[in-house]
Write a protein that holds these residues in place. Structure first.
Motif, mmCIF file in Angstrom:
data_model
loop_
_atom_site.group_PDB
_atom_site.id
_atom_site.type_symbol
_atom_site.label_atom_id
_atom_site.label_comp_id
_atom_site.label_asym_id
_atom_site.label_seq_id
_atom_site.Cartn_x
_atom_site.Cartn_y
_atom_site.Cartn_z
ATOM 1 N N ARG A 1 2.303 17.697 -2.644
ATOM 2 C CA ARG A 1 0.900 17.672 -3.063
ATOM 3 C C ARG A 1 0.058 16.837 -2.101
ATOM 4 N N HIS A 2 0.599 15.676 -1.710
ATOM 5 C CA HIS A 2 -0.152 14.776 -0.833
ATOM 6 C C HIS A 2 -0.331 15.357 0.565
ATOM 7 N N HIS A 3 0.767 15.799 1.181
ATOM 8 C CA HIS A 3 0.716 16.203 2.587
ATOM 9 C C HIS A 3 0.062 17.570 2.804
ATOM 10 N N TYR A 4 0.135 18.448 1.803
ATOM 11 C CA TYR A 4 -0.361 19.808 1.994
ATOM 12 C C TYR A 4 -1.556 20.137 1.104
ATOM 13 N N GLN A 5 -2.108 19.090 0.450
ATOM 14 C CA GLN A 5 -3.294 19.255 -0.390
ATOM 15 C C GLN A 5 -3.113 20.384 -1.415
ATOM 16 N N LEU A 6 -1.977 20.334 -2.109
ATOM 17 C CA LEU A 6 -1.665 21.321 -3.131
ATOM 18 C C LEU A 6 -1.998 20.785 -4.513
ATOM 19 N N SER A 7 -2.177 21.682 -5.461
ATOM 20 C CA SER A 7 -2.214 21.258 -6.862
ATOM 21 C C SER A 7 -0.795 20.908 -7.292
ATOM 22 N N TYR A 8 -0.676 20.259 -8.450
ATOM 23 C CA TYR A 8 0.662 19.969 -8.968
ATOM 24 C C TYR A 8 1.456 21.261 -9.154
ATOM 25 N N LYS B 1 0.845 -1.192 0.000
ATOM 26 C CA LYS B 1 0.000 0.000 0.000
ATOM 27 C C LYS B 1 0.877 1.236 0.000
ATOM 28 N N ARG B 2 0.587 2.169 -0.885
ATOM 29 C CA ARG B 2 1.398 3.380 -0.997
ATOM 30 C C ARG B 2 1.342 4.194 0.295
ATOM 31 N N THR B 3 2.513 4.552 0.796
ATOM 32 C CA THR B 3 2.633 5.414 1.969
ATOM 33 C C THR B 3 3.637 6.505 1.653
ATOM 34 N N TYR B 4 3.224 7.749 1.795
ATOM 35 C CA TYR B 4 4.112 8.866 1.509
ATOM 36 C C TYR B 4 4.953 9.200 2.735
ATOM 37 N N ASN C 1 8.963 11.671 -5.197
ATOM 38 C CA ASN C 1 9.266 12.936 -5.850
ATOM 39 C C ASN C 1 8.709 14.040 -4.956
ATOM 40 N N ILE C 2 9.478 15.098 -4.759
ATOM 41 C CA ILE C 2 9.049 16.159 -3.851
ATOM 42 C C ILE C 2 7.705 16.752 -4.257
#
Length: 340
Positions: A246-253, A164-167, A240-241
């Motif tokens: 994007r994942h942790h801070y709910q940002l767009s690409y 399972k993917r974990t960031y 990739n940073i």
């Protein structure tokens, strides 16, 4: 996804210098692939030959005009890159044993005829360095290569091999990626390329250590931007940073790219400030300053290679299939972003 993503390019507040021998190993590296990388598939070798990996060494060490001093550095650039590509999915226990063997060979133990040819390249580079580099430097580059595997690749493994993917958090990502990017041993190439081995007590000074750390951190982000277009096309890729932000801070690409570049620029500014405020290293003041200057040249030279060398490394289906990987692991997925 309908988002149009403009990937930023990296720029630096210091000059980029062209190498006088930038393409001089293009033919030699083909022979190295044919003779010592036969554990890679025929298709994989074809992919390697269009990547122009030896040029990374010349682009990143552009003041060196000596074929003899550059040759083992070009070998290292190739074998560290392909080591990462090939063993990136290898189970931890097996990879640790490989790391131990690599360390032995780099320190002086010649490989057996039935061992992988990549070890022959490592042994050959070491013998070439031994002609003009001191033993303490051989030990330095060997240890840094070992740490590239143990503190870098092995620390990445739980994320890469997880079902399972974990960031990782950004701090955790930088903690292992600064090793797995390979800039420990590659930064060591400044010494043979400038024909001066920085003394141990200077190399261990906190500011010099921080300059080397910044080399790695900046190249991590530089590499992440350079490979982003390809990695958006690889199912399961997330180291990739841009993906992590994007994942942790709910940002767009696009927002993640902007934040990643902000971090990158802060690191570059810090490196410039370190270079401008070095303490007294007498009688090696000039050599210490020159060392940090060449760290900066490595950074801008690597960017120059990404953008201007014509390498095919970050095109689709350019990577080799790793050990324990599957042919087709790097196939396109249909929901990629449009990237400029």
């Amino acid at each position: 996804m309908n988002e149009e993503l403009v990937v930023p390019k990296c720029y630096y507040p210091w000059a980029t210098i062209p190498s006088p021998i930038a393409t001089d190993f293009d033919q030699e590296e083909i022979a190295w692939y044919d003779n010592d990388y036969t554990f890679i598939s025929e298709e994989g070798i074809k992919r390697c030959k269009i990547q122009q990996l030896s040029q990374v060494a010349t682009y990143m060490n552009p003041t060196c005009d000596s074929i003899e001093r550059m040759r083992p550095c070009a070998r290292l650039m190739i074998y560290i890159t392909l080591f990462d590509d090939y063993f990136g999915l290898t189970p931890v226990k097996e990879l640790k044993a490989i790391a131990d063997r690599v360390y032995e060979v780099m320190l002086g133990d010649d490989p057996q005829p039935d061992e992988l040819g990549i070890l022959r390249q490592m042994a050959e580079a070491r013998k070439e360095w031994e002609v003009f580099m001191p033993r303490f430097w051989i030990e330095r580059v060997s240890l840094n290569f070992y740490e590239f595997i143990v503190y870098g690749m092995l620390e990445e493994a739980p994320f890469k091999l997880a079902e399972k993917r974990t960031y990782p958090t950004l701090a955790h990502y930088f903690s292992f990626r600064k090793y797995s990017i390979g800039m420990g041993p590659f930064g060591d190439l400044i010494d043979p390329c400038t024909n001066f081995a920085l003394p141990v007590h200077i190399h261990k000074h906190p500011l010099i250590k921080r300059a080397n750390e910044l080399l790695a951190l900046i190249i991590v982000i530089q590499n992440d931007f350079a490979s982003l277009k390809k990695e958006l096309d690889i199912e399961g890729e997330f180291m990739n940073i841009v993906f992590i932000l994007r994942h942790h801070y709910q940002l767009s690409y696009q927002e993640a790219c902007i934040e990643g570049m902000r971090i990158h620029d802060e690191y570059a500014k810090e490196l410039n400030e370190i270079h401008a405020s070095l303490p007294d290293f007498s009688p090696y003041q000039e050599e210490a300053s020159n060392y940090v200057y060449h760290i900066k040249l490595q950074i801008s030279g690597c960017a120059d290679w990404y953008y201007n060398s014509g390498t095919k490394r970050y095109e689709s289906k350019a990577f080799i299939v790793p050990q324990y990987g599957r042919e087709g692991d790097d196939i396109f997925i249909p929901h990629r972003d449009f990237v400029k």
